[in-house]
Design a protein around this motif. Structure first.
Motif, mmCIF file in Angstrom:
data_model
loop_
_atom_site.group_PDB
_atom_site.id
_atom_site.type_symbol
_atom_site.label_atom_id
_atom_site.label_comp_id
_atom_site.label_asym_id
_atom_site.label_seq_id
_atom_site.Cartn_x
_atom_site.Cartn_y
_atom_site.Cartn_z
ATOM 1 N N THR A 197 12.047 28.354 32.709
ATOM 2 C CA THR A 197 11.502 29.691 32.435
ATOM 3 C C THR A 197 12.077 30.725 33.387
ATOM 4 O O THR A 197 12.415 31.837 32.983
ATOM 5 N N TYR A 198 12.215 30.344 34.654
ATOM 6 C CA TYR A 198 12.754 31.278 35.649
ATOM 7 C C TYR A 198 14.228 31.594 35.380
ATOM 8 O O TYR A 198 14.676 32.727 35.547
ATOM 9 N N LEU A 199 14.979 30.587 34.937
ATOM 10 C CA LEU A 199 16.419 30.749 34.797
ATOM 11 C C LEU A 199 16.853 31.349 33.460
ATOM 12 O O LEU A 199 17.733 32.214 33.420
ATOM 13 N N ALA A 200 16.258 30.888 32.377
ATOM 14 C CA ALA A 200 16.873 31.082 31.060
ATOM 15 C C ALA A 200 16.408 32.334 30.330
ATOM 16 O O ALA A 200 15.359 32.900 30.622
ATOM 17 N N GLU A 201 17.209 32.740 29.375
ATOM 18 C CA GLU A 201 16.842 33.774 28.405
ATOM 19 C C GLU A 201 16.155 33.163 27.188
ATOM 20 O O GLU A 201 15.423 33.828 26.476
ATOM 21 N N ARG A 202 16.462 31.888 26.965
ATOM 22 C CA ARG A 202 15.982 31.206 25.750
ATOM 23 C C ARG A 202 15.760 29.743 26.079
ATOM 24 O O ARG A 202 16.554 29.130 26.796
ATOM 25 N N ILE A 203 14.659 29.196 25.580
ATOM 26 C CA ILE A 203 14.334 27.789 25.816
ATOM 27 C C ILE A 203 14.283 27.054 24.484
ATOM 28 O O ILE A 203 13.634 27.492 23.531
ATOM 29 N N ILE A 204 14.987 25.921 24.448
ATOM 30 C CA ILE A 204 14.946 25.032 23.293
ATOM 31 C C ILE A 204 14.263 23.748 23.737
ATOM 32 O O ILE A 204 14.695 23.108 24.695
ATOM 33 N N PRO A 209 11.522 10.883 18.470
ATOM 34 C CA PRO A 209 12.905 10.434 18.320
ATOM 35 C C PRO A 209 13.762 11.474 17.600
ATOM 36 O O PRO A 209 13.245 12.333 16.889
ATOM 37 N N GLY A 210 15.062 11.399 17.844
ATOM 38 C CA GLY A 210 15.996 12.183 17.054
ATOM 39 C C GLY A 210 16.247 13.591 17.536
ATOM 40 O O GLY A 210 16.818 14.399 16.806
ATOM 41 N N ALA A 211 15.848 13.932 18.777
ATOM 42 C CA ALA A 211 16.066 15.280 19.315
ATOM 43 C C ALA A 211 15.574 16.349 18.346
ATOM 44 O O ALA A 211 16.265 17.320 18.060
ATOM 45 N N GLN A 212 14.356 16.150 17.870
ATOM 46 C CA GLN A 212 13.775 17.140 16.958
ATOM 47 C C GLN A 212 13.459 18.427 17.728
ATOM 48 O O GLN A 212 12.880 18.384 18.801
ATOM 49 N N LYS A 213 13.858 19.539 17.166
ATOM 50 C CA LYS A 213 13.635 20.839 17.806
ATOM 51 C C LYS A 213 12.217 21.298 17.513
ATOM 52 O O LYS A 213 11.874 21.638 16.389
ATOM 53 N N THR A 214 11.364 21.304 18.536
ATOM 54 C CA THR A 214 9.961 21.673 18.343
ATOM 55 C C THR A 214 9.676 23.114 18.755
ATOM 56 O O THR A 214 8.619 23.650 18.436
ATOM 57 N N LEU A 215 10.615 23.723 19.481
ATOM 58 C CA LEU A 215 10.420 25.107 19.918
ATOM 59 C C LEU A 215 11.781 25.718 20.221
ATOM 60 O O LEU A 215 12.668 25.065 20.767
ATOM 61 N N ASP A 216 11.951 26.951 19.846
ATOM 62 C CA ASP A 216 13.165 27.715 20.154
ATOM 63 C C ASP A 216 12.695 29.135 20.442
ATOM 64 O O ASP A 216 12.436 29.919 19.532
ATOM 65 N N GLN A 217 12.551 29.464 21.729
ATOM 66 C CA GLN A 217 11.831 30.673 22.128
ATOM 67 C C GLN A 217 12.636 31.539 23.080
ATOM 68 O O GLN A 217 13.215 31.055 24.053
ATOM 69 N N LYS A 218 12.673 32.819 22.806
ATOM 70 C CA LYS A 218 13.269 33.797 23.718
ATOM 71 C C LYS A 218 12.284 34.048 24.864
ATOM 72 O O LYS A 218 11.080 34.151 24.646
ATOM 73 N N ILE A 219 12.792 34.129 26.086
ATOM 74 C CA ILE A 219 11.954 34.336 27.264
ATOM 75 C C ILE A 219 11.929 35.826 27.597
ATOM 76 O O ILE A 219 12.960 36.404 27.951
ATOM 77 N N GLU A 220 10.767 36.412 27.495
ATOM 78 C CA GLU A 220 10.611 37.854 27.720
ATOM 79 C C GLU A 220 10.315 38.131 29.194
ATOM 80 O O GLU A 220 9.184 38.400 29.587
ATOM 81 N N LEU A 221 11.366 38.045 30.011
ATOM 82 C CA LEU A 221 11.265 38.349 31.432
ATOM 83 C C LEU A 221 12.440 39.244 31.818
ATOM 84 O O LEU A 221 13.462 39.265 31.120
ATOM 85 N N PRO A 222 12.351 39.981 32.935
ATOM 86 C CA PRO A 222 13.443 40.880 33.327
ATOM 87 C C PRO A 222 14.749 40.130 33.561
ATOM 88 O O PRO A 222 14.743 38.955 33.969
ATOM 89 N N SER A 223 15.875 40.793 33.327
ATOM 90 C CA SER A 223 17.171 40.158 33.561
ATOM 91 C C SER A 223 17.411 39.958 35.062
ATOM 92 O O SER A 223 18.042 38.979 35.470
ATOM 93 N N GLN A 224 16.905 40.872 35.890
ATOM 94 C CA GLN A 224 16.976 40.701 37.338
ATOM 95 C C GLN A 224 15.699 40.002 37.801
ATOM 96 O O GLN A 224 14.615 40.555 37.688
ATOM 97 N N ARG A 225 15.821 38.782 38.310
ATOM 98 C CA ARG A 225 14.649 37.982 38.662
ATOM 99 C C ARG A 225 14.596 37.745 40.164
ATOM 100 O O ARG A 225 15.573 37.319 40.766
ATOM 101 N N SER A 226 13.431 38.018 40.731
ATOM 102 C CA SER A 226 13.243 37.923 42.176
ATOM 103 C C SER A 226 12.234 36.820 42.492
ATOM 104 O O SER A 226 11.600 36.244 41.593
ATOM 105 N N GLU A 227 12.081 36.538 43.783
ATOM 106 C CA GLU A 227 11.145 35.500 44.210
ATOM 107 C C GLU A 227 9.710 35.813 43.776
ATOM 108 O O GLU A 227 8.928 34.912 43.498
#
Length: 248
Positions: A197-204, A209-227
């Motif tokens: 969540t801290y790193l990505a713009e999007r999480i899959i 079994p079978g690497a089923q995609k259960t979520l594909d979500q854009k992360i609504e956080l600022p592009s500049q991320r601080s501590e």
């Protein structure tokens, strides 16, 4: 600087003996994006990275990179440094293994090695050997080795999992800075929902079994991320929602 790589995966299947690791997976990753892939052990995350890199061949389906001629690098969980080589010599290894990079002059190679070490703040350690480095510094060398070829796609398989918390936070911040500077595509595999969540713009999120995609979500956080963001209500709300989906 060449453009970032885009990834298109169509009806992907991967089987090891009788075990179906990935079954009918399709997704697209836009050039220049930062995507994290999460899910429980055995759900096919690392296999997916290896298929994108061409280290494994699909049983069926297709993985295509665009532009196909652009280069990429892979950072593994272990630094995998050669103990008899200095930091600079480890970073220069891609110049020996890649036939296209072998054509570069020695002066240019040296310049790129120095630049890569500066990017990971190890410019004063080029003559050190791996046994003289901390775990975090070894991972920085591994990252510099990946960056020395100016990749347009960076594939990362739990690279910070073995680091202590402070070092992991430092590496995460540095990776975000490098991604913004280099404008490359990053696909980052991790078990940590906080890290993704801290790193990505999007999480899959995948499940077995079978690497089923259960979520594909854009992360609504600022592009500049601080501590401060790590303990923010916004980030923790997203992590809580992801945790609920993972348990489901």
């Amino acid at each position: 600087m060449t453009e970032a790589l885009g990834i298109r995966i169509q009806n992907l299947h991967k089987k090891f003996a009788q075990r179906q690791v990935i079954e009918n997976l399709s997704l697209e990753i836009a050039p220049g994006s930062f995507v994290s892939v999460v899910g429980p052990s055995g759900c096919g995350k690392s296999t997916l990275l290896r298929l994108i890199a061409g280290l494994e061949k699909p049983t069926n389906g297709e993985v295509s990179l665009s532009p196909a001629s652009a280069n990429f690098s892979f950072v593994f969980q272990d630094a995998n440094l050669l103990p008899w080589r200095t930091v600079a010599e480890n970073v220069s290894l891609p110049f020996e293994l890649d036939s296209k990079l072998q054509q570069i002059s020695q002066a240019e190679k040296n310049k790129r090695v120095r630049a890569a070490l500066e990017k990971v703040k190890l410019e004063h350690f080029e003559s050190a050997f791996p046994h003289e480095l901390s775990g975090g510094m070894k991972m920085r060398v591994s990252l510099a080795r990946a960056l020395v070829s100016s990749p347009r796609l960076l594939l990362m398989d739990e690279p910070f999992a073995a680091l202590d918390e402070n070092t992991r936070f430092e590496m995460q911040n540095q990776l975000r800075e490098l991604w913004l500077q280099e404008k490359m595509t990053v696909v980052f595999v991790t078990h940590s929902l906080f890290e993704s969540t801290y790193l990505a713009e999007r999480i899959i999120m995948l499940k077995a079994p079978g690497a089923q995609k259960t979520l594909d979500q854009k992360i609504e956080l600022p592009s500049q991320r601080s501590e401060d963001l790590r303990t923010s209500e916004d980030l923790n709300k997203i992590v809580k929602e992801l945790s609920m989906r993972l348990r489901e």
